[in-house]
Design an enzyme around this catalytic site. Structure first.
Site, PDB file in Angstrom:
ATOM      1  N   HIS A   7      -1.162  49.552 -15.716  1.00  0.00           N
ATOM      2  CA  HIS A   7      -1.589  48.252 -15.180  1.00  0.00           C
ATOM      3  C   HIS A   7      -2.987  47.922 -15.704  1.00  0.00           C
ATOM      4  O   HIS A   7      -3.868  48.792 -15.701  1.00  0.00           O
ATOM      5  CB  HIS A   7      -1.588  48.312 -13.646  1.00  0.00           C
ATOM      6  CG  HIS A   7      -2.015  47.019 -13.024  1.00  0.00           C
ATOM      7  ND1 HIS A   7      -1.180  45.916 -12.980  1.00  0.00           N
ATOM      8  CD2 HIS A   7      -3.184  46.633 -12.455  1.00  0.00           C
ATOM      9  CE1 HIS A   7      -1.824  44.919 -12.405  1.00  0.00           C
ATOM     10  NE2 HIS A   7      -3.042  45.319 -12.085  1.00  0.00           N
ATOM     11  N   GLN A  11      -7.920  50.805 -24.234  1.00  0.00           N
ATOM     12  CA  GLN A  11      -7.948  51.986 -23.357  1.00  0.00           C
ATOM     13  C   GLN A  11      -6.549  52.339 -22.851  1.00  0.00           C
ATOM     14  O   GLN A  11      -6.212  53.512 -22.684  1.00  0.00           O
ATOM     15  CB  GLN A  11      -8.890  51.746 -22.169  1.00  0.00           C
ATOM     16  CG  GLN A  11     -10.344  51.629 -22.577  1.00  0.00           C
ATOM     17  CD  GLN A  11     -10.817  52.845 -23.364  1.00  0.00           C
ATOM     18  OE1 GLN A  11     -10.571  53.978 -22.966  1.00  0.00           O
ATOM     19  NE2 GLN A  11     -11.474  52.608 -24.495  1.00  0.00           N
ATOM     20  N   MET A  21       8.361  43.220 -16.613  1.00  0.00           N
ATOM     21  CA  MET A  21       8.009  42.174 -15.660  1.00  0.00           C
ATOM     22  C   MET A  21       9.008  42.042 -14.514  1.00  0.00           C
ATOM     23  O   MET A  21       9.349  40.927 -14.097  1.00  0.00           O
ATOM     24  CB  MET A  21       7.866  40.833 -16.404  1.00  0.00           C
ATOM     25  CG  MET A  21       6.845  40.854 -17.522  1.00  0.00           C
ATOM     26  SD  MET A  21       5.219  41.415 -16.967  1.00  0.00           S
ATOM     27  CE  MET A  21       4.653  39.918 -16.184  1.00  0.00           C
ATOM     28  N   ARG A  22       9.468  43.176 -14.008  1.00  0.00           N
ATOM     29  CA  ARG A  22      10.351  43.162 -12.840  1.00  0.00           C
ATOM     30  C   ARG A  22       9.911  44.263 -11.884  1.00  0.00           C
ATOM     31  O   ARG A  22       9.441  45.307 -12.328  1.00  0.00           O
ATOM     32  CB  ARG A  22      11.805  43.442 -13.251  1.00  0.00           C
ATOM     33  CG  ARG A  22      12.481  42.320 -13.969  1.00  0.00           C
ATOM     34  CD  ARG A  22      13.900  42.710 -14.349  1.00  0.00           C
ATOM     35  NE  ARG A  22      14.788  42.900 -13.210  1.00  0.00           N
ATOM     36  CZ  ARG A  22      15.334  41.920 -12.510  1.00  0.00           C
ATOM     37  NH1 ARG A  22      15.088  40.666 -12.830  1.00  0.00           N
ATOM     38  NH2 ARG A  22      16.125  42.182 -11.491  1.00  0.00           N
ATOM     39  N   ASN A  24       2.050  49.043 -25.750  1.00  0.00           N
ATOM     40  CA  ASN A  24       2.008  50.337 -25.047  1.00  0.00           C
ATOM     41  C   ASN A  24       3.189  51.212 -25.445  1.00  0.00           C
ATOM     42  O   ASN A  24       3.048  52.428 -25.577  1.00  0.00           O
ATOM     43  CB  ASN A  24       1.968  50.130 -23.536  1.00  0.00           C
ATOM     44  CG  ASN A  24       0.562  49.850 -23.043  1.00  0.00           C
ATOM     45  OD1 ASN A  24      -0.274  50.746 -23.012  1.00  0.00           O
ATOM     46  ND2 ASN A  24       0.288  48.594 -22.700  1.00  0.00           N
ATOM     47  N   ASN A  33       3.795  53.628 -14.398  1.00  0.00           N
ATOM     48  CA  ASN A  33       3.483  52.277 -14.882  1.00  0.00           C
ATOM     49  C   ASN A  33       2.042  52.255 -15.383  1.00  0.00           C
ATOM     50  O   ASN A  33       1.210  53.047 -14.953  1.00  0.00           O
ATOM     51  CB  ASN A  33       3.638  51.279 -13.721  1.00  0.00           C
ATOM     52  CG  ASN A  33       3.371  49.846 -14.149  1.00  0.00           C
ATOM     53  OD1 ASN A  33       3.810  49.410 -15.221  1.00  0.00           O
ATOM     54  ND2 ASN A  33       2.649  49.091 -13.333  1.00  0.00           N
TER      55      ASN A  33
END
Ligand code: GRF
Length: 225
Positions: free
Chosen positions: A117, A181, A90-91, A14, A115
């Site tokens: 997801h 996507q 990852m926090r 990303n 973010n």
């Protein structure tokens, strides 16, 4: 031109999508800093290759989360970052972090931390979105770009993209379809922010009408693949 700070713990595909979109001027932004909590994260390597400044603050064994995030915010401020993009970070970020990058008059109620997801929130927050989707037997999966609040993947939704769940899908095949996507949706959402087109009313993110001639009006809510 806004300055992005990208926080990543993993391979950084990303991040790469954001770097590429900045490089080709699909988004009016530049990546000012890539920060990871994991030494050796692929994202750091990608940033270095792109000539972008990197920082690593190892989080292993950290107990004082507020102090850790204070150090992260200091680095983001030093790099004059306007918008923080979590990309496989990852926090959970702390309230102090969110205050430091909270809304300003210019952002029309929108926080300055976003973010991506790999699930259609509010379904399947937390780890392993594609695995959760398969286990639940849903027929449509996807990804969500959202503003970050204090919860786990609970902030106001900016944009979503849907993909079908196919017979015979494995976690890996579904995750790959979703990831494709993600790479399209995240730069699009960041561009809306760079253009100052988003505002927040309650939990609803609104997208100003496109004004550029010929620009297709898109809904920020759902983009079907
Ligand atoms: C992506 O699936 C993203 O949605 C999630 O973590 C993964 C990161 O992948 N938050 P990458 O490091 O960007 O390749």
């Amino acid at each position: 031109m806004i300055r992005l700070g990208v926080l990543a713990s993993g391979g950084g595909t990303n991040l790469q999508a954001l770097l590429d979109a900045c490089g080709t001027h699909r988004i009016d932004a530049e990546v000012a800093l890539v920060l990871s909590n994991l030494p050796g994260a692929g994202a750091l390597e990608r940033a270095s290759r792109a000539g972008v400044a990197t920082a690593c603050l190892p989080s292993k064994g950290v107990v004082d989360r507020a102090a850790y995030d204070g150090a992260v915010v200091d680095l983001l401020h030093q790099a004059r970052v306007d918008l923080v993009c979590l990309a496989g970070y990852m926090r959970l970020v702390t309230p102090g972090f969110l205050r430091a990058y909270g809304p300003t008059a210019a952002t029309r109620g929108c926080p300055r931390v976003v973010n991506i997801h790999p699930a259609l929130l509010p379904a399947f927050p937390g780890l392993h979105g594609p695995r959760q989707a398969l286990a639940a037997g849903v027929k449509v999966a996807g990804c969500t770009v959202h503003f970050v609040d204090e919860g786990t993947d609970t902030g106001p939704i900016i944009a979503q993209a849907a993909v079908p769940v196919l017979d015979g899908d494995t976690e890996a095949s579904l995750a790959a379809r979703i990831l494709e996507q993600e790479h399209r949706l995240y730069p699009q959402a960041v561009q809306w922010i760079a253009e100052g087109r988003l505002s927040l009313e309650g939990r609803t993110v609104r997208l100003d009408r496109a004004t550029a001639p010929g620009e297709r009006l898109r809904s920020p809510a759902v983009e079907l693949a």
